[in-house]
Design a protein around this motif. Structure first.
Motif, PDB file in Angstrom:
ATOM      1  N   ALA A  32      35.170  35.792  22.845  1.00 47.63           N
ATOM      2  CA  ALA A  32      36.521  36.321  22.460  1.00 47.63           C
ATOM      3  C   ALA A  32      37.422  35.108  22.970  1.00 47.63           C
ATOM      4  CB  ALA A  32      37.183  37.616  22.671  1.00 47.63           C
ATOM      5  N   ASN A  33      37.088  34.422  23.709  1.00 45.62           N
ATOM      6  CA  ASN A  33      37.791  33.462  24.506  1.00 45.62           C
ATOM      7  C   ASN A  33      39.242  33.890  24.934  1.00 45.62           C
ATOM      8  OD1 ASN A  33      38.571  30.874  25.600  1.00 45.62           O
ATOM      9  ND2 ASN A  33      39.511  30.337  23.419  1.00 45.62           N
ATOM     10  N   ILE A  34      39.160  34.927  25.590  1.00 50.62           N
ATOM     11  CA  ILE A  34      40.299  35.578  26.550  1.00 50.62           C
ATOM     12  C   ILE A  34      40.107  35.777  28.014  1.00 50.62           C
ATOM     13  CG2 ILE A  34      40.927  36.773  24.530  1.00 50.62           C
ATOM     14  CD1 ILE A  34      39.722  39.366  25.609  1.00 50.62           C
ATOM     15  N   GLY A  35      40.852  35.923  28.869  1.00 54.58           N
ATOM     16  CA  GLY A  35      40.814  36.183  30.306  1.00 54.58           C
ATOM     17  C   GLY A  35      40.246  37.394  30.640  1.00 54.58           C
ATOM     18  N   TYR A  36      39.357  37.298  31.834  1.00 53.74           N
ATOM     19  CA  TYR A  36      38.797  38.588  32.274  1.00 53.74           C
ATOM     20  C   TYR A  36      39.969  39.830  32.484  1.00 53.74           C
ATOM     21  CZ  TYR A  36      34.107  37.113  33.064  1.00 53.74           C
ATOM     22  OH  TYR A  36      32.893  36.634  32.643  1.00 53.74           O
ATOM     23  N   GLY A  37      40.984  39.542  33.160  1.00 50.08           N
ATOM     24  CA  GLY A  37      42.075  40.494  33.355  1.00 50.08           C
ATOM     25  C   GLY A  37      42.466  41.171  32.037  1.00 50.08           C
ATOM     26  N   THR A  38      42.783  40.262  31.309  1.00 51.39           N
ATOM     27  CA  THR A  38      43.523  40.896  29.609  1.00 51.39           C
ATOM     28  C   THR A  38      42.324  41.559  29.266  1.00 51.39           C
ATOM     29  OG1 THR A  38      44.342  38.431  29.721  1.00 51.39           O
ATOM     30  CG2 THR A  38      44.346  40.018  27.666  1.00 51.39           C
ATOM     31  N   ALA A  39      41.121  41.452  29.075  1.00 45.99           N
ATOM     32  CA  ALA A  39      39.970  42.241  28.652  1.00 45.99           C
ATOM     33  C   ALA A  39      40.085  43.684  29.527  1.00 45.99           C
ATOM     34  CB  ALA A  39      38.608  41.598  28.766  1.00 45.99           C
ATOM     35  N   TYR A  40      40.007  43.539  30.811  1.00 46.50           N
ATOM     36  CA  TYR A  40      39.914  45.071  31.467  1.00 46.50           C
ATOM     37  C   TYR A  40      41.347  45.835  31.534  1.00 46.50           C
ATOM     38  CZ  TYR A  40      35.442  44.060  33.114  1.00 46.50           C
ATOM     39  OH  TYR A  40      34.177  43.716  33.331  1.00 46.50           O
TER      40      TYR A  40
END
Length: 204
Positions: free
Chosen positions: A46-54
């Motif tokens: 998805a090319n997103i940050g880990y923090g954003t996903a969680y």
């Protein structure tokens, strides 16, 4: 820019990010299966940050449950088809059409349904979700049976909830056979046969 506009932009960005992650997760689940799939693979795709996903999901189970809801909405639409028969024959026609549409949807969604089946056998959270989905269908079927009983089309001495469970479990068994590609006969043949047995037992 007003605070409200800033908040609206953030909200829209958050929705887009969540959707991006769900689409990436679907691809990963289809490629890897439930057990081998990892949230790290999804985040990377998805090319997103880990923090954003969680912010959106605690883990891959949460993501799969949302994907389950998305797929099962298509099945719910079939279950919610108007059921107001005036005769036994009309009831049989509606029920057979619903059964056929339900089982055809299992064919259409076979790949994701295979992932769901794997997850149901491994994850308690996903298994509980499937039980909740099952109960939603059973409640809807129960309403149809009660209606048929009130119109004196169905046998009043039978418990609607027990009958509804029996009918759903029959459909569910064939659903998973179709998902595994283990079914014998066409979807139309299966729908016609199980509808015949069900309606002959229930309808007067």
């Amino acid at each position: 820019m007003t605070d409200q506009k800033v908040e609206d932009k953030r909200h829209l960005r958050s929705i887009k990010t969540k959707q991006k992650l769900l689409e990436a997760a679907k691809d990963v689940f289809l490629k890897e299966g439930f057990q081998k799939a990892t949230i790290s693979q999804m985040i990377k795709k998805a090319n997103i940050g880990y923090g954003t996903a969680y912010v959106h999901f605690q883990g891959k189970e949460d993501i799969l449950i949302v994907l389950m809801d998305n797929v099962m909405e298509k099945f719910y639409e079939i279950a919610e088809i108007s059921f107001l028969p005036k005769s036994k024959k009309e009831a049989e026609t509606i029920i057979q059409a619903q059964a056929a549409a339900f089982l055809k949807m299992a064919e259409t969604e076979r790949d994701m349904m295979q992932v769901f089946e794997q997850a149901i056998g491994i994850s308690a959270a996903v298994s509980d979700k499937w039980k909740a989905i099952r109960e939603r269908f059973i409640q809807r079927i129960s309403k149809d049976i009660v209606y048929a009983g009130q119109k004196r089309l169905a046998r009043s001495e039978l418990n609607p909830h027990i009958v509804a469970r029996a009918w759903f479990f029959t459909n569910e068994m064939y659903l998973w056979e179709i998902v595994r590609n283990e079914h014998q006969g066409t979807v139309e043949e299966i729908a016609q046969t199980i509808t015949f047995i069900y309606t002959k037992g229930l309808y007067c």
